[in-house]
Design an enzyme around this catalytic site. Structure first.
Site, mmCIF file in Angstrom:
data_model
loop_
_atom_site.group_PDB
_atom_site.id
_atom_site.type_symbol
_atom_site.label_atom_id
_atom_site.label_comp_id
_atom_site.label_asym_id
_atom_site.label_seq_id
_atom_site.Cartn_x
_atom_site.Cartn_y
_atom_site.Cartn_z
ATOM 1 C CB SER A 89 40.736 50.635 78.488
ATOM 2 O OG SER A 89 39.523 50.590 79.223
ATOM 3 N N GLY B 284 35.639 50.710 78.896
ATOM 4 C CA GLY B 284 35.299 51.693 79.924
ATOM 5 C C GLY B 284 35.745 51.293 81.319
ATOM 6 C CD GLU C 240 28.931 50.917 75.355
ATOM 7 O OE1 GLU C 240 28.602 51.852 74.604
ATOM 8 O OE2 GLU C 240 30.042 50.866 75.928
ATOM 9 C CG HIS D 261 29.639 49.247 70.835
ATOM 10 N ND1 HIS D 261 29.395 49.122 72.175
ATOM 11 C CD2 HIS D 261 30.858 49.814 70.716
ATOM 12 C CE1 HIS D 261 30.430 49.600 72.847
ATOM 13 N NE2 HIS D 261 31.334 50.027 71.983
ATOM 14 C CG ASN E 48 31.394 54.506 70.077
ATOM 15 O OD1 ASN E 48 30.520 55.372 69.956
ATOM 16 N ND2 ASN E 48 31.148 53.291 70.554
ATOM 17 C CD1 TRP E 49 33.655 60.919 69.832
ATOM 18 C CD2 TRP E 49 32.242 62.582 69.351
ATOM 19 N NE1 TRP E 49 34.357 61.871 69.136
ATOM 20 C CE2 TRP E 49 33.509 62.900 68.828
ATOM 21 C CE3 TRP E 49 31.191 63.484 69.166
ATOM 22 C CZ2 TRP E 49 33.758 64.093 68.139
ATOM 23 C CZ3 TRP E 49 31.422 64.663 68.472
ATOM 24 C CH2 TRP E 49 32.705 64.959 67.971
ATOM 25 C CD GLU F 264 34.844 48.233 70.757
ATOM 26 O OE1 GLU F 264 35.524 49.252 70.822
ATOM 27 O OE2 GLU F 264 33.608 48.221 70.941
ATOM 28 N N GLY G 147 36.888 54.745 72.808
ATOM 29 C CA GLY G 147 35.740 55.343 73.488
ATOM 30 C C GLY G 147 36.173 56.596 74.233
HETATM 31 P P1 13P Z 1 36.668 52.780 75.979
HETATM 32 O O1 13P Z 1 37.817 53.169 75.070
HETATM 33 O O2 13P Z 1 36.076 53.907 76.731
HETATM 34 O O3 13P Z 1 37.009 51.589 76.804
HETATM 35 O O4 13P Z 1 35.489 52.291 74.975
HETATM 36 C C1 13P Z 1 35.781 51.409 73.962
HETATM 37 C C2 13P Z 1 34.595 51.321 73.073
HETATM 38 O O5 13P Z 1 33.547 50.846 73.484
HETATM 39 C C3 13P Z 1 34.706 51.872 71.726
HETATM 40 O O6 13P Z 1 33.611 51.516 70.948
#
Ligand code: 13P
Length: 247
Positions: free
Chosen positions: A210, A170, A94, A92, A9-10, A164, A231
């Site tokens: 992560s 992150g 976010e 997601h 997921n960019w 997640e 991510g």
């Molecule tokens: P990170 O791998 O940067 O923690 O992000 C995970 C994520 O939100 C993938 O959708």
């Protein structure tokens, strides 16, 4: 048999030339054909990247669950399907957090994608305060019940679940393999109870939060972890390769 999947997921990262360079590197990597690799770039780059890949699927991070109409700024699933997109992310954290996407709205998105034969990667996961109260399993199962479990068994087979934990996204803080396995096993159990053993055994459940080259092997070795939704580490070709070869 469950599919092994590594998805990147960019998010809202990379300029066009960086996206092209990254995909060129990923396409040239040799990864077992048993592993499905998908990347989710920003919308703008999807159509160009779709033309350059055969061993790497390109998905969309978002869409609006109406076919066409007066929804300024939005992109529909029919438009993505028309481009050749086969995978979308739904739920997601976010999008839930910053764009107020509720379980009910996510249910609409799931229905819209599946009606168009697009495979859904459905994200679920708890915030830290819920884990601290030891209510994380109830919280995640409720997310699944309100957005996914209205589907028929046939429809659910077009869904992959990504667990997640929000506190691990992150933050550099990863769920331990034991925490990940416990939640994945709980998710699978709830699918088996709601549907049946065969459906439960066929749904891939990915870990996200992560996940990186140094912890992927241990996470992917857990019996109920079928891969990862990555991510930050998906923005580096070498890291994505290391994770994709960690099974
Ligand atoms: P990170 O791998 O940067 O923690 O992000 C995970 C994520 O939100 C993938 O959708």
């Amino acid at each position: 048999m469950r599919k092994k999947i590594v998805a990147g997921n960019w998010k809202m990262n990379l300029l066009q030339h960086e996206a092209n360079e990254l995909v060129n590197k990923l396409v040239s990597q040799e990864v077992s054909s048993e592993v499905i690799r998908i990347v989710f770039p920003p919308y703008l780059y999807i159509s160009e990247l779709l033309n350059s890949t055969s061993n790497l699927a390109i998905g969309a991070q978002n869409f609006y669950p109406k076919d066409f109409g007066a929804y300024t700024g939005e992109v529909s699933i029919s438009q993505l399907k028309d481009l050749g997109v086969k995978y979308v992310l739904v739920g997601h954290s976010e999008r839930r957090m910053y764009f107020n996407e509720s379980n009910t709205f996510l249910k609409e998105k799931v229905d819209s994608a599946l009606a168009n034969d697009i495979h859904v990667i459905f994200c679920c996961g708890e915030p830290l305060e819920i884990r601290d109260q030891n209510k994380h399993e109830l919280f995640v199962i409720n997310q699944l019940e309100e957005s996914l479990f209205h589907l028929s068994a046939e429809q659910l087979k077009n869904v992959t679940i990504a667990y997640e934990p929000i506190w691990a996204i992150g933050t550099g803080r990863t769920a331990s393999s034991q925490q990940a396995e416990e939640m994945h096993a709980c998710i699978r159990k709830s699918i088996i109870e709601t549907y049946n053993q065969e459906v439960g055994d066929s749904i891939s459940i990915l870990y996200g939060g992560s996940c990186n080259p140094s912890n992927a092997k241990e996470l992917f070795a857990c019996p109920n972890v079928d891969g990862g939704l990555i991510g930050g580490a998906s923005l580096k070709a070498e890291d994505f390769y290391a994770i994709s070869t960690s099974f």
